[in-house]
Design a protein around this motif. Structure first.
Motif, PDB file in Angstrom:
ATOM      1  N   ASN A 116     -93.755 -36.272  -2.142  1.00  0.00           N
ATOM      2  CA  ASN A 116     -92.986 -37.233  -2.909  1.00  0.00           C
ATOM      3  C   ASN A 116     -93.389 -38.712  -2.205  1.00  0.00           C
ATOM      4  O   ASN A 116     -93.547 -39.845  -2.980  1.00  0.00           O
ATOM      5  N   VAL A 117     -93.401 -38.754  -0.837  1.00  0.00           N
ATOM      6  CA  VAL A 117     -94.114 -39.946   0.051  1.00  0.00           C
ATOM      7  C   VAL A 117     -95.398 -40.271  -0.775  1.00  0.00           C
ATOM      8  O   VAL A 117     -95.708 -41.691  -0.916  1.00  0.00           O
ATOM      9  N   GLN A 118     -96.184 -39.634  -0.988  1.00  0.00           N
ATOM     10  CA  GLN A 118     -97.670 -39.908  -1.312  1.00  0.00           C
ATOM     11  C   GLN A 118     -97.688 -40.009  -3.116  1.00  0.00           C
ATOM     12  O   GLN A 118     -98.509 -41.044  -3.589  1.00  0.00           O
ATOM     13  N   PHE A 119     -96.824 -39.219  -3.465  1.00  0.00           N
ATOM     14  CA  PHE A 119     -96.846 -39.216  -5.060  1.00  0.00           C
ATOM     15  C   PHE A 119     -95.315 -39.299  -5.528  1.00  0.00           C
ATOM     16  O   PHE A 119     -94.854 -38.301  -6.118  1.00  0.00           O
ATOM     17  N   PRO A 120     -94.841 -40.470  -5.528  1.00  0.00           N
ATOM     18  CA  PRO A 120     -93.615 -40.661  -6.111  1.00  0.00           C
ATOM     19  C   PRO A 120     -93.452 -39.966  -7.426  1.00  0.00           C
ATOM     20  O   PRO A 120     -92.067 -39.718  -7.861  1.00  0.00           O
ATOM     21  N   ALA A 121     -94.304 -39.934  -8.296  1.00  0.00           N
ATOM     22  CA  ALA A 121     -93.837 -39.656  -9.741  1.00  0.00           C
ATOM     23  C   ALA A 121     -93.546 -37.961  -9.757  1.00  0.00           C
ATOM     24  O   ALA A 121     -93.265 -37.413 -10.539  1.00  0.00           O
ATOM     25  N   LEU A 122     -93.899 -37.348  -8.805  1.00  0.00           N
ATOM     26  CA  LEU A 122     -93.798 -35.868  -8.587  1.00  0.00           C
ATOM     27  C   LEU A 122     -92.173 -35.486  -8.256  1.00  0.00           C
ATOM     28  O   LEU A 122     -91.755 -35.828  -7.436  1.00  0.00           O
ATOM     29  N   ASP A 123     -91.680 -34.592  -9.043  1.00  0.00           N
ATOM     30  CA  ASP A 123     -90.511 -34.044  -8.701  1.00  0.00           C
ATOM     31  C   ASP A 123     -90.468 -33.101  -7.596  1.00  0.00           C
ATOM     32  O   ASP A 123     -91.275 -32.066  -7.504  1.00  0.00           O
ATOM     33  N   PRO A 124     -89.699 -33.482  -6.302  1.00  0.00           N
ATOM     34  CA  PRO A 124     -89.728 -32.655  -5.225  1.00  0.00           C
ATOM     35  C   PRO A 124     -89.418 -31.189  -5.350  1.00  0.00           C
ATOM     36  O   PRO A 124     -90.093 -30.165  -4.775  1.00  0.00           O
ATOM     37  N   LYS A 125     -88.532 -31.049  -6.516  1.00  0.00           N
ATOM     38  CA  LYS A 125     -88.163 -29.443  -6.584  1.00  0.00           C
ATOM     39  C   LYS A 125     -89.020 -28.671  -7.478  1.00  0.00           C
ATOM     40  O   LYS A 125     -89.445 -27.534  -6.935  1.00  0.00           O
ATOM     41  N   ASN A 180     -80.299 -37.842   8.138  1.00  0.00           N
ATOM     42  CA  ASN A 180     -79.818 -37.348   6.925  1.00  0.00           C
ATOM     43  C   ASN A 180     -80.957 -37.867   5.747  1.00  0.00           C
ATOM     44  O   ASN A 180     -80.790 -37.990   4.498  1.00  0.00           O
ATOM     45  N   ILE A 181     -82.296 -37.681   6.321  1.00  0.00           N
ATOM     46  CA  ILE A 181     -83.424 -37.366   5.393  1.00  0.00           C
ATOM     47  C   ILE A 181     -84.339 -36.336   5.725  1.00  0.00           C
ATOM     48  O   ILE A 181     -84.248 -35.840   6.726  1.00  0.00           O
ATOM     49  N   ASN A 182     -85.191 -36.082   4.725  1.00  0.00           N
ATOM     50  CA  ASN A 182     -86.135 -34.946   4.760  1.00  0.00           C
ATOM     51  C   ASN A 182     -87.323 -35.165   5.487  1.00  0.00           C
ATOM     52  O   ASN A 182     -88.141 -34.277   5.773  1.00  0.00           O
ATOM     53  N   ASP A 183     -87.617 -36.434   5.782  1.00  0.00           N
ATOM     54  CA  ASP A 183     -88.885 -36.790   6.137  1.00  0.00           C
ATOM     55  C   ASP A 183     -88.849 -37.782   7.271  1.00  0.00           C
ATOM     56  O   ASP A 183     -89.416 -38.887   7.246  1.00  0.00           O
ATOM     57  N   PRO A 184     -88.295 -37.282   8.639  1.00  0.00           N
ATOM     58  CA  PRO A 184     -87.956 -38.141   9.586  1.00  0.00           C
ATOM     59  C   PRO A 184     -89.299 -38.738  10.145  1.00  0.00           C
ATOM     60  O   PRO A 184     -89.399 -39.901  10.885  1.00  0.00           O
ATOM     61  N   LEU A 185     -90.243 -37.893  10.383  1.00  0.00           N
ATOM     62  CA  LEU A 185     -91.348 -38.394  11.118  1.00  0.00           C
ATOM     63  C   LEU A 185     -92.330 -39.325  10.595  1.00  0.00           C
ATOM     64  O   LEU A 185     -92.671 -40.563  11.070  1.00  0.00           O
ATOM     65  N   PRO A 186     -92.541 -39.081   9.302  1.00  0.00           N
ATOM     66  CA  PRO A 186     -93.438 -40.321   8.384  1.00  0.00           C
ATOM     67  C   PRO A 186     -92.629 -41.552   8.505  1.00  0.00           C
ATOM     68  O   PRO A 186     -93.015 -42.730   8.597  1.00  0.00           O
ATOM     69  N   GLN A 187     -91.179 -41.455   8.357  1.00  0.00           N
ATOM     70  CA  GLN A 187     -90.566 -42.891   8.229  1.00  0.00           C
ATOM     71  C   GLN A 187     -90.301 -43.421  10.045  1.00  0.00           C
ATOM     72  O   GLN A 187     -90.411 -44.574  10.082  1.00  0.00           O
ATOM     73  N   ALA A 188     -90.449 -42.494  10.890  1.00  0.00           N
ATOM     74  CA  ALA A 188     -90.460 -42.858  12.294  1.00  0.00           C
ATOM     75  C   ALA A 188     -91.714 -43.745  12.394  1.00  0.00           C
ATOM     76  O   ALA A 188     -91.982 -44.972  13.156  1.00  0.00           O
ATOM     77  N   MET A 189     -93.029 -43.197  12.126  1.00  0.00           N
ATOM     78  CA  MET A 189     -94.176 -43.668  12.153  1.00  0.00           C
ATOM     79  C   MET A 189     -94.457 -44.908  11.432  1.00  0.00           C
ATOM     80  O   MET A 189     -95.230 -45.879  12.004  1.00  0.00           O
ATOM     81  N   LYS A 190     -93.668 -45.230  10.336  1.00  0.00           N
ATOM     82  CA  LYS A 190     -93.852 -46.427   9.688  1.00  0.00           C
ATOM     83  C   LYS A 190     -93.360 -47.511  10.414  1.00  0.00           C
ATOM     84  O   LYS A 190     -93.912 -48.694  10.199  1.00  0.00           O
ATOM     85  N   ALA A 191     -92.270 -47.182  11.114  1.00  0.00           N
ATOM     86  CA  ALA A 191     -91.763 -48.577  11.945  1.00  0.00           C
ATOM     87  C   ALA A 191     -92.788 -48.960  13.046  1.00  0.00           C
ATOM     88  O   ALA A 191     -92.535 -50.051  13.500  1.00  0.00           O
ATOM     89  N   ILE A 192     -93.974 -48.149  13.200  1.00  0.00           N
ATOM     90  CA  ILE A 192     -94.696 -48.561  14.338  1.00  0.00           C
ATOM     91  C   ILE A 192     -96.103 -48.903  13.826  1.00  0.00           C
ATOM     92  O   ILE A 192     -96.781 -49.954  14.154  1.00  0.00           O
ATOM     93  N   VAL A 193     -96.565 -48.149  12.712  1.00  0.00           N
ATOM     94  CA  VAL A 193     -98.080 -48.646  12.076  1.00  0.00           C
ATOM     95  C   VAL A 193     -98.040 -49.178  10.726  1.00  0.00           C
ATOM     96  O   VAL A 193     -99.109 -49.688   9.904  1.00  0.00           O
ATOM     97  N   GLY A 194     -96.773 -49.307   9.974  1.00  0.00           N
ATOM     98  CA  GLY A 194     -96.749 -49.775   8.901  1.00  0.00           C
ATOM     99  C   GLY A 194     -96.808 -48.835   7.716  1.00  0.00           C
ATOM    100  O   GLY A 194     -97.155 -47.698   8.091  1.00  0.00           O
ATOM    101  N   ASP A 195     -96.634 -49.538   6.484  1.00  0.00           N
ATOM    102  CA  ASP A 195     -96.591 -48.599   5.432  1.00  0.00           C
ATOM    103  C   ASP A 195     -97.898 -47.843   5.000  1.00  0.00           C
ATOM    104  O   ASP A 195     -98.048 -46.941   4.066  1.00  0.00           O
TER     105      ASP A 195
END
Length: 458
Positions: free
Chosen positions: A116-125, A260-275
């Motif tokens: 969903n990070v890559q394709f926000p339109a897709l339903d995660p379920k 309380n999120i399902n994708d901590p590693l991508p979000q942590a990396m965003k803080a260093i390398v940007g979106d």
């Protein structure tokens, strides 16, 4: 899809079993554990993880004795059956079933969140349901194919975790990691102790399901030699990855944003390398392999547990049918998938209070795991007394200290989990009650089940 009662194929090597042992667990490094920060803070959760790691290291060194002495697809079910009879087998087998059936939907939801990070339109379920369909089919295709795939994705997942640590290392700050590190406070308090115990399920998630490699023991070429090496190498690999991932992720910025999120590693990396960094996109795509490795491996694990319980008469006999061409338990694979998909949509019918759906599923899986760990260590002590002559190619080191540590820490974890997750424990007991009613009413299935000499009961 033709069926038969033929046995499972013996085609797995040591590197395959190591890949299964690590792959079963490695998704725990990618998600799930960060929910523990919400309860304990980074420093409190570090204490929790040290405690749980001690439990797992002593448990695996002890559990390996059982796996090599009784190489059986039922794993803990077989050990408890042999030690305590059919009722003991039911307790351990049903606990293992809950652990392995409830872990995959949590991982499938994380796969959905990552995509969903890559394709926000897709339903995660819906992504999660698609993952079930694809990997159930792969497991049905054959154990050698499935295990080779598992090894490949596990190696990629390990590589990606090392890349993650390397990319975020320049932005790591110990001050970030320790800020409010005791349940949101700067210093240790009584509330911090409560948070440490409340976070136990999420520290267990770092290592949950490594014992599932035992369920592949019937399919290993030389289990008495291969199993100890695979297990010991596997737990050491996971301890290093767990602490490295947690510490590096917690030091890159505000760790509270990662709880309380399902994708901590991508979000942590965003803080260093940007979106929009290529590193971030690589983490999302290659990081999926970590989730896939565990998802795929645990499907293999739950299917063997269902197969073994069915073969011994604890579940309907059709679930122990093996595909004649592929030598895989296809009905067991499909049955676990149906339950898992239902769990993905369970929040449409059930509310979990402040607990997220993923958190609730993780906790339910951990309840099953802890009961199974306690039963396994109790079985080890019991079999040492009742069967001193049993061939034990690997003996638990420092006996009885290591298994006693594993047993005691397991009991402490169970008590803490019941206290902090009372409603989910009641749901766990309801499932057990339903299972026991079925067990009590189907003695005729066990009377007519295939003789299983590995259990030592016939």
């Amino acid at each position: 899809m033709s069926s038969s009662k033929t046995g499972l194929s013996k085609s797995l090597s040591g590197i395959h079993l190591w890949g299964i042992a690590v792959g079963l667990v490695i998704s725990g490094e990618y998600f799930g554990w960060s929910f523990g920060w919400a309860s304990a803070g980074t420093l409190g959760f570090l204490v929790t993880t040290l405690f749980v790691a001690a439990m797992y290291v002593t448990f695996i060194f002890s559990f390996t004795e059982l796996t090599t002495a009784i190489p059986h697809a039922g794993g803990p079910f077989a050990y408890s059956y042999r030690a305590f009879g059919p009722t003991g087998g039911f307790v351990a087998g049903f606990a293992t079933l809950i652990e392995f059936v409830f872990a995959p939907p949590a991982i499938a939801l994380a796969i959905g969140a990552y995509l969903n990070v890559q394709f926000p339109a897709l339903d995660p379920k819906m992504i999660a349901v698609g993952a079930y369909i694809v990997f159930m089919a792969l497991n049905i295709a054959g154990v050698s194919i499935a295990a080779t795939f598992e090894l490949c994705v596990t190696l990629l997942a390990i590589f990606e975790l090392l890349v993650f640590m390397g990319v975020v290392a320049p932005g790591f700050s110990w001050a970030n990691f320790t800020a409010g590190g005791w349940a949101g406070e700067s210093t240790f308090t009584v509330a911090s102790l409560g948070g440490i115990f409340a976070a136990i399920p999420f520290a267990i998630w770092f290592f949950l399901a490594i014992e599932g490699a035992a369920m592949a023991a019937e399919e290993v070429k030389d289990p008495k030699r291969i199993v100890p090496r695979a297990y010991i190498a596997g737990i050491l690999t996971l301890v290093v990855l767990a602490f490295g991932t947690m510490i590096f992720a917690g030091g890159v910025g505000d760790w509270k944003a990662l709880s309380n999120i399902n994708d901590p590693l991508p979000q942590a990396m965003k803080a260093i390398v940007g979106d929009n960094s290529g590193w971030l996109h690589m983490l999302v795509w290659i990081g999926l392999f970590g989730l896939i490795a565990s998802f795929h491996g645990i499907i293999m694990g739950y299917s063997r547990q269902i197969f073994a319980l069915s073969r011994a008469g604890f579940l309907p006999g059709v679930l122990s049918n093996v595909n004649a061409a592929r030598q895989t338990p296809h009905w067991a694979i499909l049955a676990g998938g149906v339950i898992g998909i239902a769990a993905i949509f369970s929040d449409n019918l059930i509310t979990f209070g402040e607990t997220t759906l993923t958190g609730a599923i993780v906790t339910m899986s951990v309840f099953g795991a802890i009961v199974m760990y306690i039963m396994s260590m109790a079985s080890l002590f019991r079999l040492r007394q009742t069967e001193p002559a049993l061939d034990r190619p690997f003996k638990a080191p420092f006996y009885p200290i290591f298994p006693a540590i594993a047993l005691a820490t397991g009991i402490i974890c169970l008590i803490a989990m019941i206290y902090y997750n009372t409603a989910l424990f009641i749901a766990f007991l309801v499932l057990y009650a339903i299972g026991f009613v079925y067990y009590a009413a189907t003695g005729h299935l066990r009377a007519g089940a295939e003789g299983d000499l590995l259990l030592g009961t016939k």
